[in-house]
Motif scaffolding. Structure first.
Motif, PDB file in Angstrom:
ATOM      1  N   PRO A 174       0.658  -1.485  -0.266  1.00  0.00           N
ATOM      2  CA  PRO A 174       0.092  -0.023  -0.039  1.00  0.00           C
ATOM      3  C   PRO A 174       0.489   1.663  -0.055  1.00  0.00           C
ATOM      4  CG  PRO A 174      -1.016  -2.001   1.875  1.00  0.00           C
ATOM      5  CD  PRO A 174       0.702  -2.342   0.852  1.00  0.00           C
ATOM      6  N   GLY A 175       1.941   1.707   0.839  1.00  0.00           N
ATOM      7  CA  GLY A 175       2.963   2.541   0.461  1.00  0.00           C
ATOM      8  C   GLY A 175       2.675   3.175  -0.647  1.00  0.00           C
ATOM      9  N   ALA A 176       3.707   1.938  -1.114  1.00  0.00           N
ATOM     10  CA  ALA A 176       4.530   1.841  -2.743  1.00  0.00           C
ATOM     11  C   ALA A 176       3.382   2.483  -3.337  1.00  0.00           C
ATOM     12  CB  ALA A 176       5.196   0.902  -2.753  1.00  0.00           C
ATOM     13  N   GLU A 177       2.235   1.634  -3.418  1.00  0.00           N
ATOM     14  CA  GLU A 177       1.213   2.394  -4.218  1.00  0.00           C
ATOM     15  C   GLU A 177       0.609   3.324  -4.085  1.00  0.00           C
ATOM     16  OE1 GLU A 177      -3.220   0.313  -5.198  1.00  0.00           O
ATOM     17  OE2 GLU A 177      -2.461   0.135  -3.648  1.00  0.00           O
ATOM     18  N   TYR A 178       0.554   4.158  -2.958  1.00  0.00           N
ATOM     19  CA  TYR A 178       0.170   5.925  -2.565  1.00  0.00           C
ATOM     20  C   TYR A 178       1.386   6.163  -2.924  1.00  0.00           C
ATOM     21  CZ  TYR A 178       0.150  10.114  -0.531  1.00  0.00           C
ATOM     22  OH  TYR A 178       0.487  11.478  -0.691  1.00  0.00           O
ATOM     23  N   VAL A 179       2.482   6.341  -3.142  1.00  0.00           N
ATOM     24  CA  VAL A 179       3.400   6.962  -3.585  1.00  0.00           C
ATOM     25  C   VAL A 179       3.834   7.069  -4.846  1.00  0.00           C
ATOM     26  CG1 VAL A 179       6.644   6.898  -3.378  1.00  0.00           C
ATOM     27  CG2 VAL A 179       5.278   6.980  -1.721  1.00  0.00           C
ATOM     28  N   ALA A 180       3.622   6.299  -5.108  1.00  0.00           N
ATOM     29  CA  ALA A 180       3.280   6.222  -6.931  1.00  0.00           C
ATOM     30  C   ALA A 180       2.523   7.328  -7.513  1.00  0.00           C
ATOM     31  CB  ALA A 180       3.162   4.851  -7.753  1.00  0.00           C
ATOM     32  N   THR A 181       1.646   7.673  -7.045  1.00  0.00           N
ATOM     33  CA  THR A 181       0.772   8.779  -7.358  1.00  0.00           C
ATOM     34  C   THR A 181       0.971   9.771  -7.690  1.00  0.00           C
ATOM     35  OG1 THR A 181      -0.818   8.780  -5.236  1.00  0.00           O
ATOM     36  CG2 THR A 181      -1.280   6.976  -6.656  1.00  0.00           C
TER      37      THR A 181
ATOM     38  N   LEU B 239       7.236  14.927   0.928  1.00  0.00           N
ATOM     39  CA  LEU B 239       6.478  13.414   1.205  1.00  0.00           C
ATOM     40  C   LEU B 239       7.555  12.754   1.792  1.00  0.00           C
ATOM     41  CD1 LEU B 239       4.537  11.019   2.949  1.00  0.00           C
ATOM     42  CD2 LEU B 239       5.197   9.954   0.716  1.00  0.00           C
ATOM     43  N   ARG B 240       9.110  12.673   1.418  1.00  0.00           N
ATOM     44  CA  ARG B 240      10.330  12.641   1.804  1.00  0.00           C
ATOM     45  C   ARG B 240      10.747  12.757   3.263  1.00  0.00           C
ATOM     46  NH1 ARG B 240      15.189  11.331   1.819  1.00  0.00           N
ATOM     47  NH2 ARG B 240      16.500   9.224   1.177  1.00  0.00           N
ATOM     48  N   ASP B 241      10.819  14.044   2.295  1.00  0.00           N
ATOM     49  CA  ASP B 241      10.743  15.164   3.343  1.00  0.00           C
ATOM     50  C   ASP B 241      10.359  14.710   5.265  1.00  0.00           C
ATOM     51  OD1 ASP B 241      13.077  15.952   1.609  1.00  0.00           O
ATOM     52  OD2 ASP B 241      12.479  17.375   1.595  1.00  0.00           O
TER      53      ASP B 241
END
Length: 270
Positions: free
Chosen positions: A222-229, A238-240
């Motif tokens: 789920p986390g990677a799925e969100y970041v990809a958007t 977000l990363r910071d």
């Protein structure tokens, strides 16, 4: 992948290892302490992922046969590549339609899977169907809302920045069977006897923020799925913010987060 049988985004076995395989390897040990094992058992691992529960069973006992099934072809391929035990067989299969005759297994287990099955009752019914009378049937799922610190660090931070992330957080923390007592109720509703529920605990150890963040740059979960958007600016923001939460004002380096899972076991009726 059938969306009716799993809501987990699965793309790559190595990616799953970075995200969850290294932790399911650890959780398999207290889970097996809870559900038990016995020499000669024929054991089914439902939703085996990259195979760590099946491998742990084989290392721990003189099991006669261990079958691991998962709906994700990339995970099965990864498990097969790393399997050196002739007793273990991995195959692609749907937890809601297991390809085995009734009353086939002495022990039917599922680790970190059922909360991603929208119709979890079907999967549980299938686990009961393929269990021999008196067989132990057990499962564990993350206590996503109350006991999974590293995951909350990501989604709680993301939710502050983006309402869409807040909606995704709500979905992830209210998945089927993750609230207190839900697993035990599901097991009793399915007709299992001598039902017991407990909490399992491990610690997730990260070497650095880069180690923690790497799975979110992948394609699994789920986390990677969100970041990809996210576009580049939102991704950087977000990363910071997550990095600041990880560091907590200290230098980068190792961090240790508690992780709790709900677990249940019962015996199949005659």
């Amino acid at each position: 992948m059938s969306t009716t049988s799993s809501t987990f985004v699965a793309a790559d076995g190595d990616g799953y290892e970075r995200l969850m395989g290294r932790w399911s390897r650890l959780l398999a040990l207290p889970f097996l302490d809870f559900v038990g094992t016995a020499d000669g058992d024929r054991i089914l691992d439902v939703g085996c992922g990259t195979g760590h529960l099946a491998f742990a069973v084989a290392r721990r006992t003189g099991a006669g046969e261990v079958r691991g099934v998962d709906i994700a072809q990339p995970y099965i391929e990864h498990a097969r590549r790393h399997n050196e035990d002739a007793r273990i067989v991995f195959e692609v299969a749907d937890a809601c339609a297991l390809p085995f005759p009734a009353q086939s297994f002495d022990r039917v287990l599922s680790l970190l899977v059922l909360h991603f099955v929208p119709e979890a009752g079907k999967a549980i019914a299938e686990m009961r169907r393929v269990a021999k009378p008196g067989a132990v049937v057990g499962a564990a799922v993350w206590d996503a809302r109350g006991g999974w610190v590293s995951n909350r660090l990501f989604f709680d931070t993301a939710a502050v920045l983006d309402p869409e992330a807040g909606e995704r957080r709500a979905r992830n923390y209210t998945r089927p069977l993750t609230r207190p007592g839900e697993l035990a109720r599901a097991w009793r509703d399915a007709g299992f006897k001598r039902v017991e529920e407990t909490t399992l605990a491990i610690r997730m150890e990260f070497a650095s923020f880069a180690d923690y963040w790497a799975p979110f740059e992948g394609k699994d979960g789920p986390g990677a799925e969100y970041v990809a958007t996210l576009d580049a600016a939102a991704h950087s923001r977000l990363r910071d913010a997550v990095e600041a939460a990880y560091l907590d004002g200290e230098a980068d380096g190792a961090r240790s987060y508690a992780a709790l899972a709900w677990a249940v076991k019962g015996t199949a009726p005659a």
